[in-house]
Design a protein around this motif. Structure first.
Motif, short mmCIF file in Angstrom:
data_model
loop_
_atom_site.label_atom_id
_atom_site.label_comp_id
_atom_site.label_asym_id
_atom_site.label_seq_id
_atom_site.Cartn_x
_atom_site.Cartn_y
_atom_site.Cartn_z
N SER A 66 0.81 -1.21 0.00
CA SER A 66 0.00 0.00 0.00
C SER A 66 0.85 1.27 0.00
N THR A 69 0.52 3.60 3.58
CA THR A 69 1.06 3.24 4.89
C THR A 69 2.50 3.72 5.03
N CYS A 78 -5.18 2.09 8.16
CA CYS A 78 -5.43 0.90 7.35
C CYS A 78 -5.94 -0.25 8.22
#
Length: 314
Positions: A66, A69, A78
Motif C-alpha cells: 500500500s 502506509t 489501514c
C-alpha cells in the motif's frame, strides 16, 4: 546446552531431554532460574522457525503493497479500515462480535480516531482489545502477539508448525519463548504504558480458552512524521519486546531453541498430556485439524525416515 546472551533476551540451545526437563509443567522452578522469575509466573510462545522474531502479524509485510502506509498513523488507519471489514464479514455471517452494541459501534467503529498521529502510544484503544483478540484468533492480522500460560501448548504450536510446513528441514530449529510476568511493570514508565499483557474474556472465543491464551502488546513510540519502512518481511521501525527489554535493561525473556528433528517427539509428549489439535481447536474444525495433523506427521516422518511411536509412517 548452549547459552547465548542476546540484546534483550537469553537463548538456550537445548537437546530434546533438556527441553522436556525445562518445559514440564511441574518444573517451573528450573526454567524460572534462567530468567530470575522468583514467583514462576510465566507465559510461553511457540514459533516453528527459530529465526523469526517476536513480530505481531500486523507489523510483518501485510500492508507493504500500500502507498497509504508511509507513517504509523497511516498503518493504524489501514488497520482500522480493514478491521471494519472483518466486522462486516461477521455481520454477513450472523457472528456475534465482542462488546457489540449500537453505542460501541458508534463510538469506536464509526470513525477513525486520529490521535495516533499525535501520540503513537494511544493506538489501539483499550475498548478494541476484545475485538482485536477475537479477530486475531480467526486469522486477522493485529498488533497483538499470542502467548499461552501453558508451556505444552506453546511447544505444540512450535512443533506442529514444523511438520505442517513442507519446506521444513531437519537442519533447522524451532523455539519456545518464555516471559516472566513479574517484569511487566518494570517495562512501563510513570504514567506511560509501554507494554501490556492482555487477558480478554473467553466466553466468545473457545480457542483462546482451550489454549490458555493471552496476548501481549508493545505500544509504539514513534514521531508523527517518521516514515515506516518495510524490509525483511517486517516494518523496521516497530519496537518489539526484546527491544523494550534491552532498553529497560531487564532480564526476563528466554528463548528455548531445539532442532526440528525432535518435532514428532515433542508432539507425542504433548499428546500424552492431551494437548493436540482436537483439544486446542473446538468443534468440527478441531476434529479436521486433528486428522490433518496425522497426515502431516506421517508425511514428515516418511520424508525424513523417522518413526512415529515406534512404527513406520502409514
Amino acid at each position: 546446552m548452549k547459552e547465548i546472551n542476546h540484546e534483550g533476551f537469553v537463548e538456550l540451545i537445548v537437546s530434546y531431554e533438556e527441553f522436556i526437563e525445562l518445559i514440564r509443567p511441574d518444573n517451573k522452578e528450573k526454567l524460572s532460574s534462567y530468567i530470575g522469575a522468583a514467583n514462576h509466573k510465566l507465559i510461553y510462545r511457540g514459533q516453528s522457525d527459530s529465526n523469526h522474531l517476536l513480530i505481531p502479524s500486523l507489523f510483518r509485510d501485510v500492508f507493504e503493497y500500500s502507498s497509504f502506509t508511509n507513517t504509523f498513523n497511516d498503518l493504524c488507519f489501514c488497520q482500522f479500515a480493514h478491521l471494519k471489514s472483518f466486522v462486516a464479514g461477521c455481520d454477513t455471517n450472523a457472528v456475534a462480535i465482542p462488546n457489540d452494541s449500537y453505542e460501541f459501534r458508534e463510538k469506536y467503529l464509526a470513525d477513525y480516531n486520529s490521535s495516533a498521529a499525535y501520540d503513537s502510544r494511544s493506538w489501539p484503544d483499550k475498548a478494541l482489545y476484545e475485538l482485536l483478540g477475537f479477530a486475531q484468533h480467526y486469522g486477522y492480522p493485529t498488533e497483538l502477539l499470542d502467548w499461552s500460560y501453558s508451556p505444552l501448548v506453546a511447544s505444540y504450536f512450535a512443533a506442529s508448525g514444523v511438520i505442517s510446513n513442507r519446506e521444513s528441514s531437519l537442519d533447522s530449529y524451532m523455539s519456545v519463548w518464555v516471559f516472566d510476568l513479574e517484569k511487566k511493570n518494570l517495562l512501563n514508565d510513570h504514567r506511560r504504558t509501554n507494554f501490556e499483557v492482555i487477558n480478554i474474556p473467553r466466553s466468545l472465543n473457545l480457542n483462546i480458552s482451550s489454549q490458555q491464551g493471552c496476548f501481549t502488546l508493545v505500544r509504539q513510540d514513534i514521531n508523527r512524521n517518521q516514515k515506516i519502512t518495510y524490509a525483511d518481511k517486517r516494518i523496521q521501525e516497530m519496537r518489539l519486546l526484546p527491544d523494550l527489554m534491552a532498553e529497560k535493561r531487564q532480564n526476563g525473556l528466554l528463548k528455548l531453541t531445539i532442532s526440528n528433528k525432535n518435532s514428532l517427539e515433542i508432539l507425542e509428549f504433548c499428546d500424552s498430556y492431551s494437548i493436540n489439535a482436537a483439544s486446542l481447536f473446538r468443534g468440527p474444525y478441531g476434529a479436521a485439524q486433528y486428522a490433518i495433523e496425522g497426515i502431516n506427521k506421517n508425511r514428515f516422518a516418511s520424508k525424513n525416515s523417522l518413526s512415529i511411536k515406534g512404527s513406520i509412517p502409514l
